[in-house]
Design a protein around this motif. Structure first.
Motif, mmCIF file in Angstrom:
data_model
loop_
_atom_site.group_PDB
_atom_site.id
_atom_site.type_symbol
_atom_site.label_atom_id
_atom_site.label_comp_id
_atom_site.label_asym_id
_atom_site.label_seq_id
_atom_site.Cartn_x
_atom_site.Cartn_y
_atom_site.Cartn_z
ATOM 1 N N GLU A 65 16.739 19.317 3.262
ATOM 2 C CA GLU A 65 16.708 18.080 2.484
ATOM 3 C C GLU A 65 15.257 17.679 2.258
ATOM 4 O OE1 GLU A 65 18.281 13.529 3.016
ATOM 5 O OE2 GLU A 65 18.801 14.965 4.579
ATOM 6 N N ILE A 66 15.025 16.952 1.163
ATOM 7 C CA ILE A 66 13.665 16.451 0.896
ATOM 8 C C ILE A 66 13.766 14.954 0.602
ATOM 9 C CG2 ILE A 66 11.722 16.503 -0.742
ATOM 10 C CD1 ILE A 66 12.257 19.515 -1.079
ATOM 11 N N ILE A 67 12.893 14.173 1.215
ATOM 12 C CA ILE A 67 12.821 12.746 0.851
ATOM 13 C C ILE A 67 11.509 12.536 0.105
ATOM 14 C CG2 ILE A 67 12.734 10.358 1.660
ATOM 15 C CD1 ILE A 67 14.281 11.111 4.094
ATOM 16 N N LYS A 68 11.624 11.952 -1.097
ATOM 17 C CA LYS A 68 10.410 11.625 -1.868
ATOM 18 C C LYS A 68 10.117 10.143 -1.710
ATOM 19 C CE LYS A 68 10.266 15.219 -5.289
ATOM 20 N NZ LYS A 68 9.148 15.795 -5.957
ATOM 21 N N TYR A 69 8.923 9.826 -1.239
ATOM 22 C CA TYR A 69 8.524 8.427 -1.076
ATOM 23 C C TYR A 69 7.604 8.022 -2.226
ATOM 24 C CZ TYR A 69 10.114 9.098 3.747
ATOM 25 O OH TYR A 69 10.859 9.381 4.867
ATOM 26 N N GLU A 76 6.313 4.551 5.682
ATOM 27 C CA GLU A 76 6.295 3.798 6.942
ATOM 28 C C GLU A 76 7.457 2.807 7.013
ATOM 29 O OE1 GLU A 76 1.756 3.156 8.347
ATOM 30 O OE2 GLU A 76 2.215 2.772 6.246
ATOM 31 N N ALA A 77 7.814 2.240 5.857
ATOM 32 C CA ALA A 77 8.858 1.213 5.845
ATOM 33 C C ALA A 77 10.249 1.817 6.062
ATOM 34 C CB ALA A 77 8.818 0.468 4.506
ATOM 35 N N ARG A 78 10.413 3.071 5.672
ATOM 36 C CA ARG A 78 11.771 3.644 5.686
ATOM 37 C C ARG A 78 12.034 4.544 6.897
ATOM 38 N NH1 ARG A 78 12.139 6.027 -0.252
ATOM 39 N NH2 ARG A 78 13.906 7.119 0.685
ATOM 40 N N ARG A 103 -3.337 5.495 10.414
ATOM 41 C CA ARG A 103 -1.965 5.254 9.981
ATOM 42 C C ARG A 103 -0.993 6.202 10.714
ATOM 43 N NH1 ARG A 103 -1.502 4.296 3.789
ATOM 44 N NH2 ARG A 103 -0.423 2.359 4.098
ATOM 45 N N PHE A 104 -1.435 7.434 10.897
ATOM 46 C CA PHE A 104 -0.597 8.420 11.592
ATOM 47 C C PHE A 104 -0.344 7.984 13.041
ATOM 48 C CE2 PHE A 104 0.323 12.331 13.874
ATOM 49 C CZ PHE A 104 1.287 12.893 13.059
ATOM 50 N N GLU A 105 -1.387 7.416 13.661
ATOM 51 C CA GLU A 105 -1.240 6.927 15.043
ATOM 52 C C GLU A 105 -0.156 5.857 15.138
ATOM 53 O OE1 GLU A 105 -4.946 5.378 16.421
ATOM 54 O OE2 GLU A 105 -5.660 7.326 17.125
ATOM 55 N N ASP A 106 -0.016 5.081 14.064
ATOM 56 C CA ASP A 106 0.904 3.932 14.083
ATOM 57 C C ASP A 106 2.290 4.238 13.510
ATOM 58 O OD1 ASP A 106 -1.146 2.465 15.136
ATOM 59 O OD2 ASP A 106 -1.819 1.659 13.210
ATOM 60 N N TYR A 107 2.494 5.441 13.040
ATOM 61 C CA TYR A 107 3.757 5.816 12.389
ATOM 62 C C TYR A 107 4.858 5.894 13.455
ATOM 63 C CZ TYR A 107 6.719 8.629 9.228
ATOM 64 O OH TYR A 107 7.724 9.113 8.448
ATOM 65 N N GLU A 108 5.882 5.049 13.283
ATOM 66 C CA GLU A 108 6.848 4.896 14.378
ATOM 67 C C GLU A 108 7.985 5.916 14.354
ATOM 68 O OE1 GLU A 108 6.809 0.311 15.591
ATOM 69 O OE2 GLU A 108 8.791 1.189 15.656
#
Ligand code: AMP
Length: 357
Positions: A65-69, A76-78, A103-108
């Motif tokens: 599957e591919i998700i396009k943001y 980050e929101a999704r 940003r990568f450090e904060d990616y949950e």
């Protein structure tokens, strides 16, 4: 940085029998997806603008599957969509570079690496402190450009893929090319042959090349990067001649070729990698999984390490079906496959949380 506690909470909600391996569609994603599928994982490609049609050409490496943001904010929101799919992220060089280390450090989302390594890697002074305190030889640094009396390499901070680097042989040469609006560092130019050594450290494996702190170090492959246009510059005669015609050497990575080193260099290569791993645990809680020492070997057979990359590098891409080194451990396995194997084994043995931050 996302607190480790938060990552563990997310992992507690995951079904360990239904994990999805995800990464950004670029860099070494073909290899990561191919390896993950081999180990029985579902796969998910994440992309912003990248054209993904090329995956159709490689069915064994195409993600399920591919998700396009829309953009990284959207990504980050999704994150909830990823939790539903029990997603584990495999970071690669372009992922961290495009998203930005902060940003990568904060990616949950659970990521297979120690995020604390990022600041040690992305800050050249800290990287140098880590490696030299591990006893690793690095190129000498020049703090004053007026002291340039031998060929040096000038690197702009955060330069991507060697972009903008230049060689200077003396101060006037330096002054002619420097762009003072950007921070830079000046390094001794290391003349020799370049080898990019691809290692993998498993904290849980207890056979093979064992480390003092436990775990096992593997060498999976070696590449040499193709760099435009420096690799072909010699065809124009001297670099000075070419410069007179407005042609300047550049170090932009365009591809990779497989390499091996003479066997007598292997003990030194392993010692450097071992020391880098041991020191990483003393300084910031460790580095595990794939990493790469970017080296030059001179004619005295001495290594100098000019960079460490603390995740899968694109130089592992020539080895989708194994390498002269991986084949002596896991015949036919790529670094992407080795990552998936480590995750599969850690799920089986109850160690998954120890590998995720
Ligand atoms: P890096 O961005 O540090 O990986 O460097 C990009 C490319 O520049 C390398 O792949 C090498 O070809 C070259 N390079 C970097 N540092 C040095 C050095 N100190 N001496 C010689 N070549 C270097």
């Amino acid at each position: 940085m996302v607190p480790k506690k938060r990552i563990d909470e997310i992992l507690d909600t995951y079904d360990p029998d239904d994990i999805t391996i995800a990464t950004l569609c670029s860099h070494s994603s073909l290899q990561i997806f191919h390896g993950a599928r081999k180990m029985g994982f579902k796969t998910l490609g994440l992309t912003i603008k990248h054209d993904t049609k090329y995956y159709d050409a490689f069915p064994l490496a195409k993600p399920d599957e591919i998700i396009k943001y829309k953009d990284f904010e959207d990504m980050e929101a999704r994150v909830d969509e990823l939790y539903e799919k029990n997603v584990i992220i495999i970071p690669h060089g372009s992922f961290v570079e495009y998203m930005g280390p902060k940003r990568f450090e904060d990616y949950e989302v659970p990521v297979y690496c120690n995020r604390s390594v990022l600041q040690w890697e992305s800050n050249r002074d800290m990287e140098r402190q880590w490696l030299t305190s591990a006893g690793i030889n690095m190129p000498r640094i020049f703090t004053d450009a007026r002291e340039i009396t031998e060929p040096v390499m000038v690197k702009y901070h955060g330069a991507k893929g060697g972009m903008g680097y230049f060689i200077a042989k003396d101060y006037p040469d330096f002054k002619m090319s420097i762009d003072n609006s950007m921070p830079y560092s000046i390094q001794e130019y290391c003349l020799g042959t370049r080898y990019y050594l691809h290692f993998f450290y498993s904290p849980f494996k207890d056979d093979g090349y064992k480390l003092k702190r436990g775990g096992s170090l593997e060498m999976l492959s070696i590449d040499r990067r193709d760099e435009s246009n420096i690799d072909e510059m010699y065809k124009l005669g001297s670099i000075e001649d070419a410069k007179r015609h407005g042609l300047y050497p550049s170090f932009v990575v365009t591809g990779n070729t497989p390499a091996v080193i003479r066997e007598s260099l292997l003990p030194k290569a392993f010692a450097m990698a071992e020391n880098a791993v041991e020191r990483s645990y003393e300084l910031f809680g460790g580095m595990w999984g794939p990493f790469c020492l970017e080296t030059v070997v001179n004619d005295k057979l001495e290594f100098k390490v000019f960079e460490i990359s603390t995740r899968i590098v694109a130089g592992t891409n020539p080895f989708i079906s194994g390498s002269p080194y991986a084949d002596l451990i896991y015949p036919g396995l790529s670094t992407g496959g080795r990552i998936a194997m480590e995750i599969r084994d850690s799920i089986k043995n109850g160690h998954l949380k120890d590998l995720m931050t």
